[in-house]
Scaffold this active site. Structure first.
Site, PDB file in Angstrom:
ATOM      1  N   CYS A 102      33.846  37.616  49.771  1.00 54.34           N
ATOM      2  CA  CYS A 102      34.861  37.112  48.822  1.00 54.34           C
ATOM      3  C   CYS A 102      36.095  36.576  49.526  1.00 54.34           C
ATOM      4  CB  CYS A 102      35.249  38.202  47.843  1.00 54.34           C
ATOM      5  SG  CYS A 102      33.860  38.719  46.830  1.00 54.34           S
ATOM      6  N   HIS A 130      42.090  35.741  44.618  1.00 56.96           N
ATOM      7  CA  HIS A 130      40.648  35.873  44.401  1.00 56.96           C
ATOM      8  C   HIS A 130      40.461  36.503  43.021  1.00 56.96           C
ATOM      9  CE1 HIS A 130      36.530  36.909  44.658  1.00 56.96           C
ATOM     10  NE2 HIS A 130      36.717  38.192  44.927  1.00 56.96           N
ATOM     11  N   ASN A 157      33.592  37.069  38.823  1.00 58.12           N
ATOM     12  CA  ASN A 157      33.853  37.034  40.267  1.00 58.12           C
ATOM     13  C   ASN A 157      32.833  36.089  40.915  1.00 58.12           C
ATOM     14  OD1 ASN A 157      34.107  37.507  43.002  1.00 58.12           O
ATOM     15  ND2 ASN A 157      34.224  39.730  42.810  1.00 58.12           N
TER      16      ASN A 157
HETATM   17  N1  ACO Z   1      29.611  49.318  30.856  1.00 63.96           N
HETATM   18  C1  ACO Z   1      29.918  50.535  30.426  1.00 63.96           C
HETATM   19  N2  ACO Z   1      30.222  51.544  31.261  1.00 63.96           N
HETATM   20  C2  ACO Z   1      30.200  51.306  32.573  1.00 63.96           C
HETATM   21  C3  ACO Z   1      29.885  50.035  33.072  1.00 63.96           C
HETATM   22  C4  ACO Z   1      29.565  49.031  32.164  1.00 63.96           C
HETATM   23  N3  ACO Z   1      29.260  47.769  32.535  1.00 63.96           N
HETATM   24  N4  ACO Z   1      29.966  50.087  34.417  1.00 63.96           N
HETATM   25  C5  ACO Z   1      30.319  51.332  34.756  1.00 63.96           C
HETATM   26  N5  ACO Z   1      30.452  52.075  33.628  1.00 63.96           N
HETATM   27  C6  ACO Z   1      30.801  53.478  33.512  1.00 63.96           C
HETATM   28  C7  ACO Z   1      30.551  54.255  34.776  1.00 63.96           C
HETATM   29  O1  ACO Z   1      29.201  54.619  34.846  1.00 63.96           O
HETATM   30  C8  ACO Z   1      31.468  55.429  34.612  1.00 63.96           C
HETATM   31  O2  ACO Z   1      30.834  56.361  33.783  1.00 63.96           O
HETATM   32  P1  ACO Z   1      30.955  57.918  34.106  1.00 63.96           P
HETATM   33  O3  ACO Z   1      32.420  58.233  34.050  1.00 63.96           O
HETATM   34  O4  ACO Z   1      30.150  58.532  33.012  1.00 63.96           O
HETATM   35  O5  ACO Z   1      30.388  58.082  35.475  1.00 63.96           O
HETATM   36  C9  ACO Z   1      32.641  54.852  33.833  1.00 63.96           C
HETATM   37  O6  ACO Z   1      32.194  53.589  33.305  1.00 63.96           O
HETATM   38  C10 ACO Z   1      33.874  54.614  34.665  1.00 63.96           C
HETATM   39  O7  ACO Z   1      33.472  53.998  35.876  1.00 63.96           O
HETATM   40  P2  ACO Z   1      34.497  53.612  36.981  1.00 63.96           P
HETATM   41  O8  ACO Z   1      33.768  52.992  38.116  1.00 63.96           O
HETATM   42  O9  ACO Z   1      35.437  54.727  37.252  1.00 63.96           O
HETATM   43  O10 ACO Z   1      35.327  52.502  36.181  1.00 63.96           O
HETATM   44  P3  ACO Z   1      36.537  51.673  36.695  1.00 63.96           P
HETATM   45  O11 ACO Z   1      37.655  51.765  35.766  1.00 63.96           O
HETATM   46  O12 ACO Z   1      36.815  51.927  38.157  1.00 63.96           O
HETATM   47  O13 ACO Z   1      35.997  50.200  36.575  1.00 63.96           O
HETATM   48  C11 ACO Z   1      35.110  48.498  38.020  1.00 63.96           C
HETATM   49  C12 ACO Z   1      34.829  49.794  37.284  1.00 63.96           C
HETATM   50  C13 ACO Z   1      35.343  47.391  36.991  1.00 63.96           C
HETATM   51  C14 ACO Z   1      33.904  48.151  38.871  1.00 63.96           C
HETATM   52  C15 ACO Z   1      36.360  48.673  38.896  1.00 63.96           C
HETATM   53  O14 ACO Z   1      36.246  49.819  39.684  1.00 63.96           O
HETATM   54  C16 ACO Z   1      36.605  47.523  39.771  1.00 63.96           C
HETATM   55  O15 ACO Z   1      36.896  46.433  39.318  1.00 63.96           O
HETATM   56  N6  ACO Z   1      36.548  47.725  41.100  1.00 63.96           N
HETATM   57  C17 ACO Z   1      36.746  46.658  42.006  1.00 63.96           C
HETATM   58  C18 ACO Z   1      35.469  45.932  42.074  1.00 63.96           C
HETATM   59  C19 ACO Z   1      35.689  44.568  42.477  1.00 63.96           C
HETATM   60  O16 ACO Z   1      36.531  43.855  41.969  1.00 63.96           O
HETATM   61  N7  ACO Z   1      34.887  44.177  43.417  1.00 63.96           N
HETATM   62  C20 ACO Z   1      34.924  42.924  43.875  1.00 63.96           C
HETATM   63  C21 ACO Z   1      36.025  42.791  44.887  1.00 63.96           C
HETATM   64  S1  ACO Z   1      35.414  42.443  46.363  1.00 63.96           S
HETATM   65  C22 ACO Z   1      34.466  41.166  46.024  1.00 63.96           C
HETATM   66  O17 ACO Z   1      34.902  40.310  45.282  1.00 63.96           O
HETATM   67  C23 ACO Z   1      33.119  41.126  46.578  1.00 63.96           C
END
Ligand code: ACO
Length: 323
Positions: free
Chosen positions: A114, A250, A280
């Site tokens: 990314c 990004h 993304n």
């Molecule tokens: N729908 C419903 N529930 C979901 C989903 C979904 N699509 N995905 C995950 N969950 C659940 C999880 O299983 C978890 O359940 P649990 O508590 O029973 O275990 C719950 O939602 C919370 O999960 P978290 O991972 O804590 O949620 P968070 O608020 O952190 O959001 C996310 C997840 C969106 C992935 C976030 O962590 C994030 O954006 N991280 C950065 C990721 C990113 O941007 N990566 C790219 C950057 S680098 C690059 O671009 C390659």
């Protein structure tokens, strides 16, 4: 006199198929509301069967050339940032070169996931400043839909496909921060964080693989590192936060974008946001945002931009430039 790499043209391409969040509700335990609230994403584009990274890159490049009023004959080099090349080799950049009808110059790919477009901009800037090229097409193009595990709701709803391109042109400057063009580049990586964002396959391991991510960990690194690299790039220019007209981040997650802007004390009115429409798109996300931002009348000649990204590696960086 100083030579500056000035953005003389910008363009983008998005595949025709738009996939709203609701489509995932049919196959996964997820909801439109969850995806919007956790990521800010409402829809994304997916490439059609047979539509490849190089096809999209060519379309974005042609639009950037048109915007600059130039032809492929004017270009000395092509740098394509991608982690999803059509083939392991030749590079996507040489495929783009051939499809544009270019028979001179040189072309190569940059792989920094990314952060790829930031790394590509930094390298293209170095080619121009050192006199090795006068005009460089810098392209970010990805088909991340091909890396998804469609059973993993925590990753497959976040990514999309697309391409964006800029044409960098060598222009004379005074060597101060009033110059148009790239003013400062800050690049970083730390390979110790490999396991929080990676693809579990590749040629050397004779596997194909899917994207794997520990979202919460990536999030934790992202805001802190993006704010730090943006500040570092700005510091190299001698300018201050008050001089920034636009942050072009990004586009991974609206919460990361907001968190970074807050840490930098930049109001969201000065941030270009496209994540709601594109998801993304990895290395394509910044040139897509530049192109859409310009089309929306947001980026005007002489304005100061800071653009920043982080991705797998971890690799991250920022570029400060005057539009
Ligand atoms: N729908 C419903 N529930 C979901 C989903 C979904 N699509 N995905 C995950 N969950 C659940 C999880 O299983 C978890 O359940 P649990 O508590 O029973 O275990 C719950 O939602 C919370 O999960 P978290 O991972 O804590 O949620 P968070 O608020 O952190 O959001 C996310 C997840 C969106 C992935 C976030 O962590 C994030 O954006 N991280 C950065 C990721 C990113 O941007 N990566 C790219 C950057 S680098 C690059 O671009 C390659």
């Amino acid at each position: 006199m100083t030579t500056r790499a000035v953005i003389a043209g910008v363009g983008h391409y998005l595949p025709e198929r738009i996939v709203p969040n609701s489509e995932f509700e049919q196959t996964l335990d997820t909801t439109d509301a969850w995806i919007r609230s956790r990521s800010g994403i409402a829809r994304r584009h997916f490439a059609a069967e047979g539509e490849t990274t190089s096809h999209m890159a060519v379309k974005a490049a042609q639009r950037a050339l048109k915007d600059a009023g130039m032809t492929p004959d004017d270009v000395d080099a092509i740098v394509v940032a991608t982690s999803t090349p059509d083939l392991t080799f030749p590079s996507s950049a040489t495929m783009v070169q051939a499809q544009l009808g270019m028979t001179r110059g040189f072309a190569f790919d940059v792989q920094a996931v990314c952060a790829g477009f930031i790394y590509a901009l930094g390298n293209a800037n170095a080619l121009i400043v050192s006199g090795q090229a006068e005009r460089v097409l810098v392209i970010g193009a990805e088909t991340f839909s091909r890396l998804m595990d469609w059973t993993d709701r925590s990753t497959c709803v976040l990514f999309g496909d697309g391409a964006g391109a800029v044409l960098l042109d060598a222009q004379p400057g005074n060597g101060d921060a009033d110059d148009r063009g790239i003013l400062a580049v800050d690049l970083n990586s730390d390979g110790r964080h490999r396991d929080i964002l990676y693809v579990d396959g590749g040629v050397s391991t004779q596997t194909v693989g899917h994207l794997r991510m520990e979202g919460r960990e990536v999030f934790r690194h992202a805001v802190e590192k993006l704010a730090a690299t943006s500040s570092a790039a700005l510091q190299k220019t001698g300018l201050t936060k008050a001089d920034i007209d636009w942050i072009v981040p990004h586009q991974a997650n609206i919460r990361i974008i907001r968190g970074t802007a807050k840490k930098l004390e930049i109001p969201m009115e000065k941030v270009v946001v496209t994540v709601q429409d594109h998801g993304n798109t990895s290395a394509a996300s910044i040139p897509l945002a530049l192109s859409v931002g310009k089309a929306d009348g947001k980026l005007n000649k002489g304005e100061l931009l800071v653009t920043e990204a982080i991705g797998g590696g971890l690799a991250w960086g920022a570029v400060a430039l005057r539009w």
